[in-house]
Design an enzyme around this catalytic site. Structure first.
Site, PDB file in Angstrom:
ATOM      1  N   SER A 143      24.712   8.402 -23.066  1.00  7.55           N
ATOM      2  CA  SER A 143      25.589   9.261 -22.271  1.00  7.55           C
ATOM      3  C   SER A 143      26.970   9.334 -22.897  1.00  7.55           C
ATOM      4  CB  SER A 143      25.715   8.716 -20.844  1.00  7.55           C
ATOM      5  OG  SER A 143      26.752   9.377 -20.136  1.00  7.55           O
ATOM      6  N   TYR A 156      26.906   2.563 -15.018  1.00  9.01           N
ATOM      7  CA  TYR A 156      25.991   3.489 -15.686  1.00  9.01           C
ATOM      8  C   TYR A 156      26.295   3.525 -17.180  1.00  9.01           C
ATOM      9  CZ  TYR A 156      24.018   8.017 -17.096  1.00  9.01           C
ATOM     10  OH  TYR A 156      23.343   9.011 -17.758  1.00  9.01           O
TER      11      TYR A 156
END
Length: 251
Positions: A143, A156
């Site tokens: 990400s 995350y």
């Protein structure tokens, strides 16, 4: 000529769906997984077959490593249907987002992120390695949050940073089999991630677009096309690296 086969986790929606379609258009046979969206997965299968391709969809919860042995058996049976004993590309894509400040994060949320984004890819890859052809490719999905910070996405991002680092070690350990292992780090994409806020909230969309050099947020096809290119023989010398696919976000 034997067709290449790609196994994509989380293929029923979002980025995984676009990856599957782009690869299918290049003649790659698709084995996709879905967690609960059986109808969406079947629609994708039908779309690929309408393009003249071949596809199969298999249920899988990547956070449940106890299910991996049975899943691998199902994959082996599916490969037989396609006239193969091994497949060529594994894309560890399935996942979910989490917005939670450090002060509010629960241990259950932490466990869910680690099980999905680190434990799952590690042990799923381990279980599937006998079914991956020598000279194949593994692509992990990280990400842009590993590089760009935003309050509430720290855990995350930490899980994604772990898989990004692990990619390098996977590349070293699998080099003897000529298996290339890379990672992509998508930037902000208009999907249902995070409740679809980037896609559906015009103010958020405009704000994020202002941080991207190309002046817009990404679309799933921006990632799907990139994945098809990275998995191609043209990118065969790329190994152990992370591709930032963000349109130039926060550079």
């Amino acid at each position: 000529m034997t067709k290449q086969i790609a196994l994509i986790t989380g293929a029923s929606r979002g980025l995984g769906r676009s990856m599957a379609l782009h690869l299918a258009k290049r003649g790659v046979v698709i084995i996709g997984t879905y967690r609960s969206a059986a109808a969406e997965a079947d629609t994708l299968r039908q779309e690929i077959e309408a393009l003249g391709g071949k596809a199969a969809m298999i249920a899988l919860d990547v956070s449940n490593s106890a299910s991996f042995p049975a899943f691998a058996e199902t994959v082996a049976e599916t490969l037989t249907r396609f006239g193969r004993q091994q497949f060529d590309f594994l894309v560890n894509n399935a996942g979910h987002g989490l917005y939670a400040l450090l002060t509010d994060t629960t241990e259950e949320q932490f466990d869910s992120l680690i099980d999905t984004h680190l434990r799952g890819p590690v042990f799923l890859t381990q279980k599937l390695l006998p079914l991956i052809a020598d000279g194949g490719r593994i692509l992990n999905v990280s990400s842009g949050f590993v590089r760009v910070t935003m309050a509430g996405y720290g855990l995350y991002a930490a899980a994604k940073a772990a898989i990004q680092t692990l990619t390098k070690f996977m590349a070293v350990e699998l080099g003897a089999r000529q298996i290339r292992v890379n990672t992509i780090a998508p930037g902000a994409i208009a999907t249902d991630f995070g409740g679809g806020v980037v896609r559906d909230d015009a103010n958020v969309n405009a704000y994020v677009a202002g941080t991207i050099a190309l002046g817009r947020v990404g679309e799933p096809d921006d990632i799907g096309g990139a994945v098809a290119a990275i998995l191609s023989d043209d990118m065969g010398w790329a190994n152990g690296t992370t591709f930032d696919i963000s349109g130039g976000q926060a550079i």
